[in-house]
Scaffold this active site. Structure first.
Site, short mmCIF file in Angstrom:
data_model
loop_
_atom_site.label_atom_id
_atom_site.label_comp_id
_atom_site.label_asym_id
_atom_site.label_seq_id
_atom_site.Cartn_x
_atom_site.Cartn_y
_atom_site.Cartn_z
N ASP A 161 2.16 -29.16 11.25
CA ASP A 161 1.60 -27.88 11.68
C ASP A 161 0.22 -28.12 12.30
O ASP A 161 -0.47 -29.07 11.93
CB ASP A 161 1.48 -26.92 10.48
CG ASP A 161 1.53 -25.47 10.90
OD1 ASP A 161 2.55 -24.80 10.64
OD2 ASP A 161 0.53 -24.99 11.51
N GLU A 204 14.41 -13.65 4.29
CA GLU A 204 13.28 -13.81 3.38
C GLU A 204 13.71 -13.30 2.01
O GLU A 204 14.48 -12.35 1.90
CB GLU A 204 12.07 -13.03 3.90
CG GLU A 204 11.47 -13.71 5.11
CD GLU A 204 10.24 -12.99 5.64
OE1 GLU A 204 9.59 -12.26 4.88
OE2 GLU A 204 9.94 -13.18 6.83
N LEU A 212 23.92 -0.70 4.97
CA LEU A 212 24.08 0.74 5.20
C LEU A 212 23.21 1.51 4.21
O LEU A 212 23.57 2.61 3.80
CB LEU A 212 25.55 1.15 5.03
CG LEU A 212 26.50 0.80 6.19
CD1 LEU A 212 27.91 1.31 5.89
CD2 LEU A 212 26.01 1.38 7.52
N ALA A 241 20.30 3.74 3.63
CA ALA A 241 19.40 4.61 4.40
C ALA A 241 18.05 4.69 3.71
O ALA A 241 17.95 4.52 2.50
CB ALA A 241 20.01 5.99 4.52
N GLY A 242 17.02 4.97 4.49
CA GLY A 242 15.68 5.09 3.91
C GLY A 242 14.63 5.04 4.99
O GLY A 242 14.84 5.57 6.09
N CYS A 276 11.28 -10.03 12.04
CA CYS A 276 12.44 -10.43 12.84
C CYS A 276 13.15 -9.27 13.52
O CYS A 276 13.16 -9.18 14.75
CB CYS A 276 13.42 -11.20 11.97
SG CYS A 276 12.65 -12.63 11.22
N LYS A 297 11.11 -7.12 16.22
CA LYS A 297 10.69 -7.87 17.43
C LYS A 297 11.90 -8.41 18.17
O LYS A 297 11.89 -8.49 19.40
CB LYS A 297 9.69 -8.97 17.07
CG LYS A 297 10.31 -10.24 16.56
CD LYS A 297 9.48 -11.47 16.85
CE LYS A 297 9.97 -12.68 16.08
NZ LYS A 297 11.08 -13.41 16.63
C1 UGA Z 1 16.68 -10.85 9.00
C2 UGA Z 1 18.18 -11.21 8.99
O1 UGA Z 1 18.83 -10.52 7.93
C3 UGA Z 1 18.36 -12.71 8.80
O2 UGA Z 1 19.74 -13.06 8.88
C4 UGA Z 1 17.59 -13.44 9.90
O3 UGA Z 1 17.69 -14.86 9.77
C5 UGA Z 1 16.12 -13.05 9.84
O4 UGA Z 1 16.01 -11.61 10.00
C6 UGA Z 1 15.41 -13.75 10.95
O5 UGA Z 1 15.70 -13.45 12.12
O6 UGA Z 1 14.66 -14.69 10.68
P1 UGA Z 1 14.83 -10.55 7.08
O7 UGA Z 1 13.88 -10.19 8.17
O8 UGA Z 1 14.42 -11.50 6.01
O9 UGA Z 1 16.17 -11.18 7.71
O10 UGA Z 1 15.21 -9.18 6.38
P2 UGA Z 1 16.54 -8.33 6.11
O11 UGA Z 1 17.05 -8.61 4.77
O12 UGA Z 1 17.47 -8.42 7.25
O13 UGA Z 1 15.90 -6.86 6.08
C7 UGA Z 1 15.26 -6.36 7.25
C8 UGA Z 1 14.78 -4.94 7.03
O14 UGA Z 1 15.88 -4.04 6.99
C9 UGA Z 1 13.99 -4.70 5.76
O15 UGA Z 1 12.86 -3.91 6.05
C10 UGA Z 1 14.96 -3.95 4.86
O16 UGA Z 1 14.32 -3.10 3.95
C11 UGA Z 1 15.73 -3.15 5.90
N1 UGA Z 1 17.07 -2.72 5.45
C12 UGA Z 1 18.02 -3.67 5.16
C13 UGA Z 1 17.38 -1.38 5.36
O17 UGA Z 1 16.54 -0.51 5.63
N2 UGA Z 1 18.64 -1.01 4.95
C14 UGA Z 1 19.60 -1.92 4.66
O18 UGA Z 1 20.72 -1.51 4.31
C15 UGA Z 1 19.28 -3.28 4.75
#
Ligand code: UGA
Length: 458
Positions: free
Chosen positions: A41, A167, A265, A267-268, A275, A278
């Site tokens: 890094d 994450e 799915l 909601a909230g 990720c 962006k």
């Molecule tokens: C996401 C993808 O899920 C990963 O597969 C991917 O590798 C990663 O981005 C990346 O591009 O590096 P991450 O950002 O860790 O992973 O988070 P998620 O678990 O996908 O959640 C994203 C957001 O969606 C959170 O704010 C979560 O609260 C929200 N969410 C998720 C909802 O509002 N409702 C849901 O049903 C699920």
């Protein structure tokens, strides 16, 4: 010179360039798989801390893996790209591709710099493998750059191997991915990566070898699909809210259809993080450059629905409190999701900051996100605990579904607040339990039992 059989008879040595969430996890996980790994890094402070076993962010299981492999000697860290170039046979690129200031497009300056630096520093034949999320067309362009800057006596194969880790589950997702995708025109790169990932492959993990463009698109397509799924259910929650339906039941019912599935799915207050937001913006920007603006126009709506959820919580707070000025609002959660300390593009922190900006007396608590939140918005009041945050509150907003908040006892919390009014921004609390404890319960997309007695019948 290393050829494909050298790659598999003697264990290749790995470097991981960029030691953020993705890179630090990848480096430690590769050490766990038995490889000698060097994390690289440009930030000396980060390298110093990692070398002492201190992880600069919260990620379950990763500190243990880091400490373990610093002591096995399989994992080390450096700021020297020359050292990495002399050490590694396979170089993974794991630097960030953030959103450019004021535009949707991705900033590729870190990824370009990392690839150029390692290609230039490589002292022997090797493979460079990009893992960062990039706009389609980047890998092919970078392969040409590698050819231009490498030493003349060195051969470098090039591949793109997108990462799908979440994450909060980063270690598990890296050690046991649900699929491996490799975009390349090099057989040596395929052989090398099949060797690196042999553990997962022996358990039947699908390995999809394809061209550069498809591999880059697989990653953004996956994130765009997930974002769309969340905004789809959130759009329906606007309707259920209006007509008195129940978004959770609706999600359960459609989720039983295997073609739809129940996951993502919920909601909230919508999606955030480094990720999904962006990536959908970068995808729209990239297809625009390709002259295909209309193709991904729906993603603009996915983004708008998502941002509207934040507005909705703020509107609900205003209407419940008859204006928020000087009202005590307890905000539970600031991270973009539980089990993370990441507050990038977090709906929860955004709502907290906006309510503060509108004059509310905002008291914030998050189990892991306090430090990062305070760096971003130092003027919010950060409480020491959940109890501290809700003390005397006129309104409680649950915005990140940490286990600690899901398990709150409405009777205990009810004895601390000024007014028993709660907005469940993640649809995780039991409406019957909270209303039985005399709370005025509100959720996005779900009516309270008083407003909709049919909930009691289910
Ligand atoms: C996401 C993808 O899920 C990963 O597969 C991917 O590798 C990663 O981005 C990346 O591009 O590096 P991450 O950002 O860790 O992973 O988070 P998620 O678990 O996908 O959640 C994203 C957001 O969606 C959170 O704010 C979560 O609260 C929200 N969410 C998720 C909802 O509002 N409702 C849901 O049903 C699920």
């Amino acid at each position: 010179m290393k050829n494909s059989s050298d790659m598999t008879t003697s264990r290749p040595r790995l470097t991981v360039i960029g030691t953020g969430y993705l890179g630090a996890t990848h480096a430690a996980a590769m050490a766990e798989l038995g490889f000698e790994v060097m994390g690289v890094d440009v930030d000396p402070d980060k390298i110093d801390r990692l070398s002492q076993g201190i992880l600069p962010f919260h990620e379950p299981e990763l500190p243990e893996l880091l400490t373990k492999h610093l002591s096995t000697g399989r994992l080390r860290f450096t700021t020297s790209i020359e050292e990495a170039g002399a050490f590694g046979d396979i170089h993974f690129i794991a630097v960030g591709t953030p959103q450019k200031d004021g535009e949707g497009a991705a900033d590729l300056s870190y990824v370009d710099a990392a690839v150029e630096a390692i290609a230039n520093a490589a002292t022997h034949n090797c493979v460079i493998v990009g893992k960062s999320t990039v706009p389609v067309g980047t890998a092919r362009r970078l392969q040409a750059l590698v050819e231009k800057v490498k030493k003349t006596n060195v051969e470098i194969s090039f591949a793109w191997n997108p990462e799908f880790l979440r994450e909060g589950f980063a270690v598990q997702d890296t050690l046991a991915p649900d699929r491996l995708v490799v975009g390349t025109n090099s057989d040596l790169a395929i052989t090398a990566l099949r060797f690196v990932y042999q553990d997962a492959l022996s358990r039947g993990t699908p390995f999809i070898a394809t061209d550069f463009e498809t591999s880059e698109l697989v990653k953004v397509a996956a994130n765009a699909f997930l974002a769309t799924k969340i905004s789809f259910i959130n759009a329906f929650s606007e309707v259920t809210e209006k007509v008195g339906g129940d978004i959770r039941t609706l999600a359960d019912a459609i989720g039983h259809d295997a073609r739809i599935g129940r996951r993502f799915l919920n909601a909230g207050v919508g999606f955030g993080g480094g990720c999904l937001p962006k990536d959908i913006r970068a995808l729209q920007a990239r297809v625009g450059e390709l002259g295909l603006d209309h193709t991904m126009a729906f993603l603009h709506e996915v983004d708008s629905i998502n941002l509207r959820r934040r507005e909705r919580v703020i509107d609900v707070a205003h209407s419940l409190l008859n204006g928020v000025n000087e009202k005590k609002i307890a905000i539970l959660g600031t991270t973009f999701k539980p089990n993370s300390d990441d507050v990038r593009d977090s709906p929860a922190l955004d709502i907290a900051a906006r309510l503060y900006g509108q004059g509310a007396d905002v008291r914030v608590f998050d189990p892991k996100g306090m430090e990062n939140s305070a760096k971003r918005f130092p003027r919010l009041t950060y409480s020491r605990s959940l109890v501290d945050a809700v003390e005397g509150a006129d309104l409680v907003l649950l915005l990140t579904e940490w286990e600690e908040f899901r398990k709150m006892d409405p009777n205990h919390i009810g004895g601390l607040v000024g007014s028993k009014v709660i907005v469940d921004g993640r649809n995780v609390l039991d409406v019957v339990e909270w209303e039985s404890a005399d709370w005025q319960y509100h959720a996005l997309g779900r009516k309270s039992i008083h407003a909709n007695p049919s909930i009691l019948a289910t």
